[in-house]
Design a protein around this motif. Structure first.
Motif, PDB file in Angstrom:
ATOM      1  N   GLU A  85       0.890 -12.699  -4.562  1.00  0.00           N
ATOM      2  CA  GLU A  85       2.023 -13.160  -5.589  1.00  0.00           C
ATOM      3  C   GLU A  85       3.086 -13.700  -4.721  1.00  0.00           C
ATOM      4  O   GLU A  85       3.840 -14.888  -5.017  1.00  0.00           O
ATOM      5  N   ALA A  86       3.368 -13.356  -3.448  1.00  0.00           N
ATOM      6  CA  ALA A  86       4.639 -13.858  -2.742  1.00  0.00           C
ATOM      7  C   ALA A  86       4.099 -15.267  -2.261  1.00  0.00           C
ATOM      8  O   ALA A  86       5.085 -16.212  -2.090  1.00  0.00           O
ATOM      9  N   ASP A  87       2.877 -15.629  -1.798  1.00  0.00           N
ATOM     10  CA  ASP A  87       2.450 -17.020  -1.600  1.00  0.00           C
ATOM     11  C   ASP A  87       2.739 -17.721  -2.802  1.00  0.00           C
ATOM     12  O   ASP A  87       2.649 -19.018  -2.408  1.00  0.00           O
ATOM     13  N   GLY A  88       2.276 -17.356  -3.794  1.00  0.00           N
ATOM     14  CA  GLY A  88       1.943 -18.073  -4.914  1.00  0.00           C
ATOM     15  C   GLY A  88       3.178 -18.316  -5.737  1.00  0.00           C
ATOM     16  O   GLY A  88       3.935 -19.493  -6.211  1.00  0.00           O
ATOM     17  N   ALA A 110      -7.581   5.975  -1.712  1.00  0.00           N
ATOM     18  CA  ALA A 110      -6.195   5.519  -1.539  1.00  0.00           C
ATOM     19  C   ALA A 110      -5.996   4.427  -0.426  1.00  0.00           C
ATOM     20  O   ALA A 110      -5.331   3.458  -0.757  1.00  0.00           O
ATOM     21  N   LEU A 111      -6.843   4.168   0.667  1.00  0.00           N
ATOM     22  CA  LEU A 111      -6.725   3.406   1.404  1.00  0.00           C
ATOM     23  C   LEU A 111      -7.289   1.903   0.872  1.00  0.00           C
ATOM     24  O   LEU A 111      -6.358   0.960   1.245  1.00  0.00           O
ATOM     25  N   PHE A 112      -8.393   2.160   0.365  1.00  0.00           N
ATOM     26  CA  PHE A 112      -8.567   0.768  -0.121  1.00  0.00           C
ATOM     27  C   PHE A 112      -7.790   0.277  -1.460  1.00  0.00           C
ATOM     28  O   PHE A 112      -7.539  -1.051  -1.447  1.00  0.00           O
ATOM     29  N   GLU A 113      -7.257   1.155  -2.125  1.00  0.00           N
ATOM     30  CA  GLU A 113      -6.321   0.673  -3.332  1.00  0.00           C
ATOM     31  C   GLU A 113      -5.207   0.292  -2.793  1.00  0.00           C
ATOM     32  O   GLU A 113      -4.580  -0.953  -3.379  1.00  0.00           O
ATOM     33  N   ARG A 114      -4.665   0.792  -1.566  1.00  0.00           N
ATOM     34  CA  ARG A 114      -3.603   0.398  -0.988  1.00  0.00           C
ATOM     35  C   ARG A 114      -3.634  -1.044  -0.508  1.00  0.00           C
ATOM     36  O   ARG A 114      -3.021  -2.117  -0.269  1.00  0.00           O
ATOM     37  N   MET A 115      -4.854  -1.381   0.390  1.00  0.00           N
ATOM     38  CA  MET A 115      -5.353  -2.621   0.762  1.00  0.00           C
ATOM     39  C   MET A 115      -5.176  -3.518  -0.327  1.00  0.00           C
ATOM     40  O   MET A 115      -4.803  -4.773   0.037  1.00  0.00           O
ATOM     41  N   ASN A 116      -5.797  -3.154  -1.452  1.00  0.00           N
ATOM     42  CA  ASN A 116      -5.752  -4.117  -2.506  1.00  0.00           C
ATOM     43  C   ASN A 116      -4.228  -4.622  -2.902  1.00  0.00           C
ATOM     44  O   ASN A 116      -4.139  -5.741  -3.232  1.00  0.00           O
ATOM     45  N   ARG A 117      -3.739  -3.756  -3.027  1.00  0.00           N
ATOM     46  CA  ARG A 117      -2.253  -3.914  -3.474  1.00  0.00           C
ATOM     47  C   ARG A 117      -1.636  -4.763  -2.370  1.00  0.00           C
ATOM     48  O   ARG A 117      -0.840  -5.569  -2.971  1.00  0.00           O
ATOM     49  N   ASN A 118      -1.669  -4.429  -1.257  1.00  0.00           N
ATOM     50  CA  ASN A 118      -1.390  -5.334  -0.164  1.00  0.00           C
ATOM     51  C   ASN A 118      -1.634  -6.852  -0.278  1.00  0.00           C
ATOM     52  O   ASN A 118      -0.732  -7.750  -0.230  1.00  0.00           O
ATOM     53  N   MET A 119      -2.834  -6.957  -0.538  1.00  0.00           N
ATOM     54  CA  MET A 119      -3.330  -8.295  -0.560  1.00  0.00           C
ATOM     55  C   MET A 119      -2.779  -8.949  -2.063  1.00  0.00           C
ATOM     56  O   MET A 119      -2.547 -10.138  -1.894  1.00  0.00           O
ATOM     57  N   GLU A 120      -2.867  -8.222  -3.071  1.00  0.00           N
ATOM     58  CA  GLU A 120      -2.318  -8.720  -4.430  1.00  0.00           C
ATOM     59  C   GLU A 120      -0.785  -9.108  -4.237  1.00  0.00           C
ATOM     60  O   GLU A 120      -0.228 -10.301  -4.587  1.00  0.00           O
ATOM     61  N   SER A 121      -0.106  -8.347  -3.628  1.00  0.00           N
ATOM     62  CA  SER A 121       1.468  -8.688  -3.579  1.00  0.00           C
ATOM     63  C   SER A 121       1.843  -9.845  -2.296  1.00  0.00           C
ATOM     64  O   SER A 121       2.517 -10.531  -2.595  1.00  0.00           O
ATOM     65  N   ALA A 122       0.657  -9.857  -1.490  1.00  0.00           N
ATOM     66  CA  ALA A 122       0.848 -11.126  -0.545  1.00  0.00           C
ATOM     67  C   ALA A 122       0.408 -12.374  -1.289  1.00  0.00           C
ATOM     68  O   ALA A 122       1.304 -13.412  -1.165  1.00  0.00           O
TER      69      ALA A 122
END
Length: 157
Positions: free
Chosen positions: A154-157, A140-152
């Protein structure tokens, strides 16, 4: 983060740094463990490419790059080594000769079983003594970190 951090943020940052360093240490140890079983100097990404080709059949370099989270150039370098060893082959597409597909050979298939055995040994060593609940929490921790990075991203792009 030029502004001064409050006490809670300072504590959080210190913990994040410790987690980051601990993650790096675990990754180094997993790589070292992989290398103790490694016969031909193949890295984990080489093994992962063979496994993907064994499970999914021939692939374009771009599809492999996406699955391996590396560049197409990285796929080319890894593929060159695996071709040299006779584990994979390049073929041209039947409809479009410009399309190059990478596929696993019989010799490569023989190595997939060994790769999976080594991977399983490493996982059992890595997760020794952990309960299913602890592993689920880590997942759950790694999945959340992945989602955090993906959403960041998307926000940057």
């Amino acid at each position: 983060m030029n502004e001064a951090l409050n006490e809670a943020d300072t504590e959080k940052l210190a913990l994040m740094r410790r987690l980051d360093e601990s993650f790096r240490q675990v990754r180094r140890q997993v790589n070292a463990e992989w290398n103790t079983y490694n016969v031909h100097g193949l890295g984990m990404t080489h093994g992962r490419m063979l496994t993907i080709l064994a499970e999914s059949g021939p692939q374009k370099a771009s599809a492999l790059a996406e699955q391996l989270l590396i560049t197409s150039g990285g796929v080319t370098g890894i593929a060159d080594r695996l071709i040299e060893l006779g584990y994979i082959r390049r073929t041209r597409g039947e409809q479009d000769r410009r399309v190059v597909m990478l596929g696993i050979t019989d010799e490569g298939m023989k190595n997939v079983a060994l790769i999976e055995t080594v991977r399983t040994k490493i996982m059992f060593k890595l997760f020794d003594g952990m309960s299913i609940e602890e592993m689920a929490g880590g997942l759950a921790l790694f999945e959340r970190m992945n989602r955090n990075m993906e959403s960041a991203d998307e926000a940057d792009g």
